[in-house]
Structures are given as structure tokens and as C-alpha cells.
Write a protein that holds these residues in place. Structure first.
Motif, PDB file in Angstrom:
ATOM      1  N   LEU A  83       0.857  -1.136   0.139  1.00 51.27           N
ATOM      2  CA  LEU A  83      -0.002  -0.038   0.048  1.00 51.27           C
ATOM      3  C   LEU A  83       0.508   1.269  -0.086  1.00 51.27           C
ATOM      4  CD1 LEU A  83      -2.768  -1.109   2.762  1.00 51.27           C
ATOM      5  CD2 LEU A  83      -2.833  -0.911   0.149  1.00 51.27           C
ATOM      6  N   ILE A  84       0.676   2.228  -0.743  1.00 47.41           N
ATOM      7  CA  ILE A  84       1.266   3.377  -0.771  1.00 47.41           C
ATOM      8  C   ILE A  84       0.400   4.627  -0.951  1.00 47.41           C
ATOM      9  CG2 ILE A  84       2.735   4.982  -2.508  1.00 47.41           C
ATOM     10  CD1 ILE A  84       4.131   2.580  -3.546  1.00 47.41           C
ATOM     11  N   ASP A  85       0.372   5.589   0.032  1.00 42.89           N
ATOM     12  CA  ASP A  85      -0.298   6.708   0.019  1.00 42.89           C
ATOM     13  C   ASP A  85       0.613   7.930  -0.360  1.00 42.89           C
ATOM     14  OD1 ASP A  85       0.772   6.603   2.447  1.00 42.89           O
ATOM     15  OD2 ASP A  85      -0.740   7.582   3.412  1.00 42.89           O
ATOM     16  N   SER A  86      -0.100   8.959  -0.882  1.00 43.79           N
ATOM     17  CA  SER A  86       0.419   9.935  -1.562  1.00 43.79           C
ATOM     18  C   SER A  86      -0.616  11.242  -1.558  1.00 43.79           C
ATOM     19  CB  SER A  86       0.846   9.801  -3.168  1.00 43.79           C
ATOM     20  OG  SER A  86      -0.373   9.675  -3.803  1.00 43.79           O
ATOM     21  N   VAL A  87       0.413  12.401  -1.432  1.00 44.84           N
ATOM     22  CA  VAL A  87      -0.138  13.844  -1.347  1.00 44.84           C
ATOM     23  C   VAL A  87       0.274  14.534  -2.549  1.00 44.84           C
ATOM     24  CG1 VAL A  87      -0.041  15.838  -0.203  1.00 44.84           C
ATOM     25  CG2 VAL A  87       0.263  13.734   1.185  1.00 44.84           C
ATOM     26  N   VAL A  88      -0.660  14.982  -3.199  1.00 41.14           N
ATOM     27  CA  VAL A  88      -0.564  15.678  -4.510  1.00 41.14           C
ATOM     28  C   VAL A  88      -0.972  17.309  -4.184  1.00 41.14           C
ATOM     29  CG1 VAL A  88      -1.388  16.200  -6.787  1.00 41.14           C
ATOM     30  CG2 VAL A  88      -1.212  13.627  -5.911  1.00 41.14           C
ATOM     31  N   TYR A  89      -0.032  18.276  -4.534  1.00 45.44           N
ATOM     32  CA  TYR A  89      -0.249  19.613  -4.487  1.00 45.44           C
ATOM     33  C   TYR A  89      -0.685  20.109  -5.780  1.00 45.44           C
ATOM     34  CZ  TYR A  89       1.987  19.206  -0.041  1.00 45.44           C
ATOM     35  OH  TYR A  89       2.254  18.781   1.301  1.00 45.44           O
ATOM     36  N   MET A  90      -1.537  20.764  -6.206  1.00 43.92           N
ATOM     37  CA  MET A  90      -2.220  21.337  -7.430  1.00 43.92           C
ATOM     38  C   MET A  90      -2.647  22.788  -7.461  1.00 43.92           C
ATOM     39  SD  MET A  90      -5.542  21.716  -7.365  1.00 43.92           S
ATOM     40  CE  MET A  90      -6.313  21.324  -8.787  1.00 43.92           C
ATOM     41  N   LYS A  91      -2.514  23.252  -8.752  1.00 46.95           N
ATOM     42  CA  LYS A  91      -2.974  24.642  -8.802  1.00 46.95           C
ATOM     43  C   LYS A  91      -3.644  24.859 -10.219  1.00 46.95           C
ATOM     44  CE  LYS A  91      -1.243  29.211  -7.675  1.00 46.95           C
ATOM     45  NZ  LYS A  91       0.231  30.080  -7.699  1.00 46.95           N
ATOM     46  N   VAL A  92      -4.760  25.627 -10.032  1.00 50.14           N
ATOM     47  CA  VAL A  92      -5.422  25.879 -11.241  1.00 50.14           C
ATOM     48  C   VAL A  92      -4.899  26.913 -12.058  1.00 50.14           C
ATOM     49  CG1 VAL A  92      -7.783  26.472 -12.339  1.00 50.14           C
ATOM     50  CG2 VAL A  92      -7.643  25.036 -10.174  1.00 50.14           C
ATOM     51  N   PHE A  93      -4.532  26.685 -13.457  1.00 49.97           N
ATOM     52  CA  PHE A  93      -3.639  28.029 -14.028  1.00 49.97           C
ATOM     53  C   PHE A  93      -4.781  28.495 -15.212  1.00 49.97           C
ATOM     54  CE2 PHE A  93      -2.819  24.157 -16.418  1.00 49.97           C
ATOM     55  CZ  PHE A  93      -2.643  24.553 -17.819  1.00 49.97           C
ATOM     56  N   ASP A  94      -5.707  27.595 -15.761  1.00 51.72           N
ATOM     57  CA  ASP A  94      -6.720  27.914 -16.602  1.00 51.72           C
ATOM     58  C   ASP A  94      -7.954  27.690 -15.918  1.00 51.72           C
ATOM     59  OD1 ASP A  94      -8.606  28.350 -18.772  1.00 51.72           O
ATOM     60  OD2 ASP A  94      -6.717  28.043 -20.154  1.00 51.72           O
ATOM     61  N   PRO A  95      -8.811  28.719 -15.405  1.00 49.18           N
ATOM     62  CA  PRO A  95     -10.035  28.492 -15.018  1.00 49.18           C
ATOM     63  C   PRO A  95     -11.358  27.845 -15.925  1.00 49.18           C
ATOM     64  CG  PRO A  95      -9.069  30.557 -14.186  1.00 49.18           C
ATOM     65  CD  PRO A  95      -8.290  30.042 -15.123  1.00 49.18           C
ATOM     66  N   LYS A  96     -11.148  28.440 -17.118  1.00 45.13           N
ATOM     67  CA  LYS A  96     -11.956  27.925 -18.274  1.00 45.13           C
ATOM     68  C   LYS A  96     -11.879  26.480 -18.508  1.00 45.13           C
ATOM     69  CE  LYS A  96     -13.419  28.966 -22.890  1.00 45.13           C
ATOM     70  NZ  LYS A  96     -13.115  29.637 -24.097  1.00 45.13           N
ATOM     71  N   LEU A  97     -10.620  25.968 -18.706  1.00 42.33           N
ATOM     72  CA  LEU A  97     -10.044  24.511 -18.996  1.00 42.33           C
ATOM     73  C   LEU A  97     -10.774  23.731 -17.624  1.00 42.33           C
ATOM     74  CD1 LEU A  97      -6.924  24.498 -20.806  1.00 42.33           C
ATOM     75  CD2 LEU A  97      -9.188  23.912 -21.730  1.00 42.33           C
ATOM     76  N   TYR A  98     -10.321  24.327 -16.626  1.00 36.42           N
ATOM     77  CA  TYR A  98     -10.712  23.562 -15.394  1.00 36.42           C
ATOM     78  C   TYR A  98     -12.367  23.688 -15.252  1.00 36.42           C
ATOM     79  CZ  TYR A  98     -11.204  22.734 -10.340  1.00 36.42           C
ATOM     80  OH  TYR A  98     -11.314  22.145  -8.907  1.00 36.42           O
TER      81      TYR A  98
END
Length: 204
Positions: A83-98
Motif C-alpha cells: 500500500l502506498i499513499d501520496s499527497v498531491v499539490y495542485m494549482k488551477v492555471f486556466d479556470p476556463k479549462l478547469y
């Protein structure tokens, strides 16, 4: 009577104006549609929308966000399931695509993280997996960041938090560590005894 009507009209106009004034806070953007079609993205500040025609359909945070996903079962190249657990850090750079590129961004990133993790770990043996956390992080960051571009999302960092081998493997590793500790302890005691004997002999 005309004065009363004038006051009522003025009040109604003020109410309409007040209900259609929007303040976008710092670190956020609003997606605005015009009769169901995308029109613009409001940045932080004061905005006014046209009543009945324009609609704020999504409020998006453009700050860096942390996604902590539950442990995922993965199989190494030498057929060890762990078992592997991970933490992802993300940011929205294009709100329209998001807004229009994917229905559920969180679920999309979680599924991508799981499949990418399985793909990378599937090419590594158990020993390499346990000692190559930085390499796993780097490979996952590269692949995930590229895959999420069409969604307007940038993956800024990934951390493999915990790698949990099966219980029998953990038991073997614990025994190995205990044996190593006992070996070091024996060597230290032997060295101390030798120095004691040498010192005594020199004294004699």
C-alpha cells in the motif's frame, strides 16, 4: 402618487443593482456565462453582471491546493503487493479549462495518481521501491503534470507519504534490522573488550 411610484422604481433599481454586484475575493476567480455560453473569467475585484442574461456558474480558488489520497494497492516488478499513499499539490492555471475540461477534477486526479503510481511501481522491485522515494516523486510529477494540462491544472509537487509492504515482508525486515543491531552491538562490545585487554596488558 407619482412620487411614490418614483420611489418604488428607485428602490427596485437599487435592489437589482445590489443583487447583481459581485466582489471576487483575492485568490479566487468567477466563471461567467452569457445565456448558457462562456463569456469571461472575473479576476479579484468588483464586478457587475447583467440581470437575467449573465450568470456566475463557478467560483474557483487559484491558490495551491493539497489533495491527500487514501493508500493505493500496487504490485512491484517482483510481485509484492503493498500500500502506498501520496499527497498531491495542485494549482488551477486556466479556470476556463478547469470548468469545461473535466466533470470532477478531484476524482480525475485521484484516478490518474493511482494508475501512474501502479505503472511506475510495476517497473521497480521491492528494494528499489523502498529506497527510491525521490525518484518515484519525480516520475509521478512529470507524468501527472503533463496529463492534467488539458484540465487547466498544474501539479506543483507530489510526495509519497508512506510505503507499507505486506505483514510478512515487514516481519522479515524487522528481523533483519534486529539482527543488524545485535551484530553492531556485538562488534562494539568486542571492540570495547579488546581495548580493555590491551590497556590492561600495557599497564602490566
Amino acid at each position: 402618487m407619482p412620487e411614490v411610484i418614483g420611489i418604488i422604481v428607485l428602490v427596485l433599481v437599487l435592489v437589482v443593482l445590489a443583487r447583481n454586484i459581485r466582489v471576487v475575493p483575492q485568490g479566487s476567480v468567477f466563471i461567467v456565462e452569457n445565456l448558457g455560453r462562456y463569456k469571461t473569467t472575473w479576476q479579484a475585484g468588483l464586478h457587475f453582471k447583467i440581470p437575467l442574461i449573465e450568470q456566475v456558474v463557478k467560483k474557483i480558488s487559484v491558490k495551491e491546493q493539497v489533495m491527500d489520497f487514501p493508500p493505493q494497492p500496487v504490485i512491484t516488478k517482483d510481485n509484492v503487493t503493498m500500500l502506498i499513499d501520496s499527497v498531491v499539490y495542485m494549482k488551477v492555471f486556466d479556470p476556463k479549462l478547469y470548468t469545461y475540461g473535466i466533470e470532477n477534477p478531484t476524482a480525475g486526479i485521484q484516478n490518474l495518481t493511482a494508475t501512474t503510481l501502479r505503472s511506475i511501481i510495476g517497473e521497480m522491485e521491492l528494494d528499489a521501491t523502498l529506497s527510491s522515494r525521490e525518484e518515484i516523486n519525480a516520475k509521478m510529477l512529470s507524468q501527472l503534470d503533463q496529463a492534467t494540462d488539458p484540465w487547466g491544472i498544474s501539479i506543483t509537487r507530489i510526495e509519497v507519504k508512506n510505503i507499507q509492504p505486506p505483514a510478512e515482508i515487514q516481519e522479515i525486515m524487522t528481523k533483519q534490522m534486529r539482527a543488524e543491531r545485535e551484530k553492531r552491538q556485538t562488534l562494539l562490545e568486542a571492540e570495547a573488550h579488546r581495548e580493555s585487554v590491551v590497556s590492561r596488558a600495557e599497564g602490566d
